[in-house]
Design a protein around this motif. Structure first.
Motif, mmCIF file in Angstrom:
data_model
loop_
_atom_site.group_PDB
_atom_site.id
_atom_site.type_symbol
_atom_site.label_atom_id
_atom_site.label_comp_id
_atom_site.label_asym_id
_atom_site.label_seq_id
_atom_site.Cartn_x
_atom_site.Cartn_y
_atom_site.Cartn_z
ATOM 1 N N ILE A 2 0.763 -34.286 -17.638
ATOM 2 C CA ILE A 2 1.601 -35.236 -16.910
ATOM 3 C C ILE A 2 2.026 -34.536 -15.621
ATOM 4 C CG2 ILE A 2 3.846 -36.418 -16.904
ATOM 5 C CD1 ILE A 2 2.071 -37.788 -18.928
ATOM 6 N N GLU A 3 1.913 -35.230 -14.511
ATOM 7 C CA GLU A 3 2.263 -34.627 -13.223
ATOM 8 C C GLU A 3 3.719 -34.156 -13.222
ATOM 9 O OE1 GLU A 3 2.089 -35.858 -8.533
ATOM 10 O OE2 GLU A 3 0.845 -36.967 -9.956
ATOM 11 N N GLY A 4 3.934 -32.895 -12.803
ATOM 12 C CA GLY A 4 5.289 -32.351 -12.687
ATOM 13 C C GLY A 4 5.843 -31.733 -13.958
ATOM 14 N N VAL A 5 5.047 -31.688 -15.035
ATOM 15 C CA VAL A 5 5.557 -31.211 -16.322
ATOM 16 C C VAL A 5 5.993 -29.742 -16.258
ATOM 17 C CG1 VAL A 5 3.283 -30.606 -17.322
ATOM 18 C CG2 VAL A 5 5.198 -31.178 -18.828
ATOM 19 N N PHE A 6 5.271 -28.904 -15.536
ATOM 20 C CA PHE A 6 5.621 -27.476 -15.501
ATOM 21 C C PHE A 6 6.949 -27.253 -14.772
ATOM 22 C CE2 PHE A 6 0.885 -27.320 -15.798
ATOM 23 C CZ PHE A 6 0.802 -26.783 -17.068
ATOM 24 N N ASP A 7 7.119 -27.904 -13.631
ATOM 25 C CA ASP A 7 8.369 -27.762 -12.877
ATOM 26 C C ASP A 7 9.554 -28.288 -13.681
ATOM 27 O OD1 ASP A 7 7.067 -26.615 -10.727
ATOM 28 O OD2 ASP A 7 6.923 -28.484 -9.584
ATOM 29 N N ALA A 8 9.353 -29.421 -14.344
ATOM 30 C CA ALA A 8 10.425 -30.001 -15.160
ATOM 31 C C ALA A 8 10.821 -29.037 -16.273
ATOM 32 C CB ALA A 8 9.989 -31.342 -15.746
ATOM 33 N N CYS A 9 9.829 -28.450 -16.932
ATOM 34 C CA CYS A 9 10.112 -27.519 -18.037
ATOM 35 C C CYS A 9 10.776 -26.240 -17.524
ATOM 36 C CB CYS A 9 8.836 -27.216 -18.807
ATOM 37 S SG CYS A 9 8.297 -28.620 -19.835
ATOM 38 N N LEU A 10 10.356 -25.784 -16.360
ATOM 39 C CA LEU A 10 10.989 -24.606 -15.752
ATOM 40 C C LEU A 10 12.461 -24.897 -15.473
ATOM 41 C CD1 LEU A 10 10.252 -21.735 -14.931
ATOM 42 C CD2 LEU A 10 9.674 -22.593 -12.657
ATOM 43 N N SER A 11 12.756 -26.081 -14.958
ATOM 44 C CA SER A 11 14.147 -26.483 -14.701
ATOM 45 C C SER A 11 14.957 -26.507 -15.986
ATOM 46 C CB SER A 11 14.202 -27.868 -14.047
ATOM 47 O OG SER A 11 13.605 -27.844 -12.773
ATOM 48 N N LEU A 12 14.361 -27.042 -17.051
ATOM 49 C CA LEU A 12 15.064 -27.113 -18.337
ATOM 50 C C LEU A 12 15.370 -25.713 -18.864
ATOM 51 C CD1 LEU A 12 13.040 -30.048 -19.931
ATOM 52 C CD2 LEU A 12 15.417 -30.130 -19.110
ATOM 53 N N LYS A 13 14.409 -24.788 -18.715
ATOM 54 C CA LYS A 13 14.644 -23.396 -19.143
ATOM 55 C C LYS A 13 15.788 -22.789 -18.323
ATOM 56 C CE LYS A 13 12.208 -21.031 -21.559
ATOM 57 N NZ LYS A 13 12.090 -20.710 -23.000
ATOM 58 N N GLN A 14 15.782 -23.036 -17.007
ATOM 59 C CA GLN A 14 16.833 -22.496 -16.134
ATOM 60 C C GLN A 14 18.199 -23.075 -16.475
ATOM 61 O OE1 GLN A 14 14.933 -23.460 -12.393
ATOM 62 N NE2 GLN A 14 13.862 -21.492 -12.296
ATOM 63 N N MET A 15 18.216 -24.280 -17.075
ATOM 64 C CA MET A 15 19.463 -24.907 -17.509
ATOM 65 C C MET A 15 19.932 -24.343 -18.855
ATOM 66 S SD MET A 15 18.483 -28.822 -16.412
ATOM 67 C CE MET A 15 19.889 -29.631 -17.171
ATOM 68 N N GLY A 16 19.140 -23.445 -19.439
ATOM 69 C CA GLY A 16 19.561 -22.794 -20.680
ATOM 70 C C GLY A 16 19.033 -23.412 -21.957
ATOM 71 N N TYR A 17 18.086 -24.314 -21.834
ATOM 72 C CA TYR A 17 17.498 -24.920 -23.027
ATOM 73 C C TYR A 17 16.294 -24.119 -23.506
ATOM 74 C CZ TYR A 17 20.100 -29.261 -22.166
ATOM 75 O OH TYR A 17 21.086 -30.192 -21.987
ATOM 76 N N LYS A 18 16.139 -24.040 -24.816
ATOM 77 C CA LYS A 18 14.877 -23.576 -25.386
ATOM 78 C C LYS A 18 13.938 -24.787 -25.374
ATOM 79 C CE LYS A 18 16.632 -19.878 -28.338
ATOM 80 N NZ LYS A 18 16.365 -18.878 -27.333
#
Length: 185
Positions: free
Chosen positions: A32-48
């Protein structure tokens, strides 16, 4: 006060990659387009980040667990190459009606049952009450609700989906998830 151990649970087909039906080969795996950036953002927000995926294609004899593991390893490396470490990958190879042999099981891991989320919570010591589910089907929302996950995000990922009352919100794709979660603070 210690930090809360929280996760974003991700369904695979329809959330991470386009759902072409029983995807089991690298050639058919379209992110899905943008999935890596979205997941990187979620990690930076402190989510596993924890993938929870029903794989009834294994139960139906369409592909083997080895084929699933090879594809999953490839996917995991793709994420790692983009600086995103997945914290867990859980899958259900069973199907109560359509399963063949040992895979014809009415298990507790196949969504809409919460087994995969509960197993991940135990292993990773997650607080499910602060976690999030991102899925593209009602079964994802039902599994999250049964596990006590309060924030349930249904993504369309380019498909028309029936509105499902168990979802907290319906978004276009995983790309929209980080901004939505920021808006909850």
């Amino acid at each position: 006060m210690g930090t809360v151990n929280r996760a974003v649970f991700l369904d695979r087909d329809g959330v991470i990659n386009k759902d072409h039906g029983y995807v089991h080969q690298v050639d058919d795996f379209e992110y899905i387009e943008g999935v890596f950036d979205a997941c990187l953002s979620l990690k930076q927000m402190g989510y596993k980040l924890v993938v929870v995926t029903n794989q009834s294609g294994i139960a139906r004899g369409m592909y083997s667990e080895d084929q699933f593991h090879s594809l999953t390893e490839w996917m995991d490396w793709n994420f790692a190459d983009k600086g995103v470490d997945l914290d867990g990958i859980y899958y259900c190879p069973h199907h109560a009606e359509k399963g063949i042999g040992e895979y014809k099981v009415d298990c507790d891991c196949r969504k809409p049952k919460p087994g995969m989320l509960n197993d991940a919570a135990k292993f990773l010591k997650l607080d499910l009450s602060h976690s999030v589910m991102v899925g593209d089907k009602a079964d994802d929302m039902l599994a999250a609700k049964a596990a006590g996950v309060p924030t349930r995000i249904l993504v369309c990922s380019g498909k028309d989906i029936a509105d499902d009352s168990e979802a907290t919100v319906v978004l276009d794709s995983i790309v929209d998830v980080p901004a939505f979660l920021m808006s909850l603070k």
